[in-house]
Enzyme design. Structure first.
Site, mmCIF file in Angstrom:
data_model
loop_
_atom_site.group_PDB
_atom_site.id
_atom_site.type_symbol
_atom_site.label_atom_id
_atom_site.label_comp_id
_atom_site.label_asym_id
_atom_site.label_seq_id
_atom_site.Cartn_x
_atom_site.Cartn_y
_atom_site.Cartn_z
ATOM 1 N N GLU A 47 0.867 -1.178 0.000
ATOM 2 C CA GLU A 47 0.000 0.000 0.000
ATOM 3 C C GLU A 47 0.910 1.237 0.000
ATOM 4 O O GLU A 47 1.575 1.505 1.003
ATOM 5 C CB GLU A 47 -0.897 -0.077 1.241
ATOM 6 C CG GLU A 47 -1.965 0.956 1.310
ATOM 7 C CD GLU A 47 -2.754 1.111 0.012
ATOM 8 O OE1 GLU A 47 -3.276 0.090 -0.495
ATOM 9 O OE2 GLU A 47 -2.826 2.238 -0.493
ATOM 10 N N CYS A 77 5.083 -2.060 -8.286
ATOM 11 C CA CYS A 77 3.697 -1.691 -7.961
ATOM 12 C C CYS A 77 3.626 -0.506 -6.980
ATOM 13 O O CYS A 77 3.934 0.600 -7.379
ATOM 14 C CB CYS A 77 2.974 -2.927 -7.467
ATOM 15 S SG CYS A 77 1.276 -2.933 -8.000
ATOM 16 N N ARG A 104 -2.862 5.795 -9.681
ATOM 17 C CA ARG A 104 -3.025 4.648 -8.773
ATOM 18 C C ARG A 104 -4.297 3.872 -9.078
ATOM 19 O O ARG A 104 -5.284 4.431 -9.541
ATOM 20 C CB ARG A 104 -3.119 5.125 -7.327
ATOM 21 C CG ARG A 104 -1.833 5.663 -6.795
ATOM 22 C CD ARG A 104 -1.986 6.037 -5.346
ATOM 23 N NE ARG A 104 -2.277 4.878 -4.515
ATOM 24 C CZ ARG A 104 -2.916 4.939 -3.353
ATOM 25 N NH1 ARG A 104 -3.328 6.092 -2.888
ATOM 26 N NH2 ARG A 104 -3.127 3.849 -2.654
ATOM 27 N N ILE A 133 -1.966 -6.502 -9.316
ATOM 28 C CA ILE A 133 -2.915 -6.404 -8.201
ATOM 29 C C ILE A 133 -3.189 -4.933 -7.904
ATOM 30 O O ILE A 133 -2.291 -4.217 -7.462
ATOM 31 C CB ILE A 133 -2.354 -7.085 -6.929
ATOM 32 C CG1 ILE A 133 -1.995 -8.540 -7.230
ATOM 33 C CG2 ILE A 133 -3.361 -7.003 -5.783
ATOM 34 C CD1 ILE A 133 -1.236 -9.226 -6.116
ATOM 35 N N ARG A 134 -4.377 -4.505 -8.155
ATOM 36 C CA ARG A 134 -4.725 -3.082 -8.004
ATOM 37 C C ARG A 134 -3.566 -2.202 -8.495
ATOM 38 O O ARG A 134 -3.079 -1.319 -7.800
ATOM 39 C CB ARG A 134 -5.082 -2.758 -6.553
ATOM 40 C CG ARG A 134 -6.307 -3.525 -6.102
ATOM 41 C CD ARG A 134 -6.721 -3.146 -4.713
ATOM 42 N NE ARG A 134 -7.207 -1.790 -4.678
ATOM 43 C CZ ARG A 134 -6.887 -0.901 -3.740
ATOM 44 N NH1 ARG A 134 -6.080 -1.221 -2.760
ATOM 45 N NH2 ARG A 134 -7.394 0.300 -3.762
ATOM 46 N N HIS A 169 3.942 -7.854 -10.193
ATOM 47 C CA HIS A 169 4.642 -8.481 -9.058
ATOM 48 C C HIS A 169 5.422 -9.742 -9.447
ATOM 49 O O HIS A 169 4.915 -10.846 -9.245
ATOM 50 C CB HIS A 169 3.605 -8.925 -8.021
ATOM 51 C CG HIS A 169 2.952 -7.815 -7.289
ATOM 52 N ND1 HIS A 169 3.421 -7.327 -6.101
ATOM 53 C CD2 HIS A 169 1.859 -7.095 -7.581
ATOM 54 C CE1 HIS A 169 2.647 -6.349 -5.671
ATOM 55 N NE2 HIS A 169 1.684 -6.194 -6.560
ATOM 56 N N GLU A 171 7.692 -11.149 -7.868
ATOM 57 C CA GLU A 171 8.007 -11.945 -6.666
ATOM 58 C C GLU A 171 6.881 -12.910 -6.321
ATOM 59 O O GLU A 171 7.060 -13.792 -5.488
ATOM 60 C CB GLU A 171 8.330 -11.013 -5.483
ATOM 61 C CG GLU A 171 7.146 -10.339 -4.794
ATOM 62 C CD GLU A 171 6.543 -9.163 -5.579
ATOM 63 O OE1 GLU A 171 6.942 -8.933 -6.737
ATOM 64 O OE2 GLU A 171 5.657 -8.498 -5.020
#
Ligand code: GLN
Length: 196
Positions: A47, A77, A104, A133-134, A169, A171
């Site tokens: 976040e 991200c 965002r 993811i978002r 992502h 990872e």
């Protein structure tokens, strides 16, 4: 060569695990002292508001900026949001180092998160798996910024010298391609700074 993963919030363990798998020496970075020991820093997904606020609280933003181009940084991200010079509809975030403008949560809500395969021609022939993811979207990038991968015609992996940004992502997959690439970058910039 030592790699650090900024350990405030987000997918810290996953990055450390991937770095361990490819034999890199990696540590979690929580303090200035930790930061001083690393040549490369990953700012993980999570976040961005939380990571940005705490980064400022611990003064890590200043310390990271002080390192200038001797520290190679990969923002993934939320990390990419923290690296961006401009954020649409919001004040610039903690670092503001990379010449991109970012929006965002621009693919929609959690439910609009998705997995795909991306072609990263400069890194390898086969496509690599990518989880969004978002995720943020890059709205503008200066000519200083190289686009390494696109998704539906929009940049999703970018590099400006010692700064790397991915909107996805790596990872969270089993594919270490991008982590390996980051290690190469860290080696390149550490070498040029040490003058050999
Ligand atoms: N939506 C998050 C943010 O704006 C980023 C999501 C992520 O890191 N996967 O901070």
């Amino acid at each position: 060569m030592q790699i650090g993963v900024l350990d405030i919030q987000g997918s810290v363990e996953e990055h450390l695990a991937m770095l361990g798998k490819i034999g890199a020496s990696a540590v979690a970075v929580k303090t200035k002292k930790d930061l001083d020991e690393v040549d490369g820093l990953i700012i993980p997904g999570g976040e961005s508001t939380t990571i940005g606020k705490l980064m400022k609280k611990y003064r890590l933003d200043e310390e990271i900026k002080k390192r200038g181009d001797t520290l190679t940084i990969w923002g993934s991200c939320a990390g990419a949001i923290l690296l961006a010079k401009k954020i649409r509809n919001r004040k610039p975030d903690a670092l503001g180092l990379m010449d991109i403008e970012i929006a965002r949560n621009a693919y929609g809500r959690q439910i609009d998160s998705f997995e795909t395969k991306l072609s990263v021609p400069s890194l390898r022939k086969q496509k690599i798996p990518a989880i969004f993811i978002r995720a943020p979207r890059v709205k503008k990038a200066s000519p200083k910024v190289k686009v390494l991968a696109e998704y539906r015609g929009e940049p999703v992996m970018l590099q400006q010298e010692n700064l790397l940004a991915t909107m996805f992502h790596p990872e969270l997959t089993n594919d270490p391609t991008i982590h390996r690439y980051f290690l190469e970058l860290v080696a390149t910039y550490a070498k040029s700074k040490n003058g050999y």
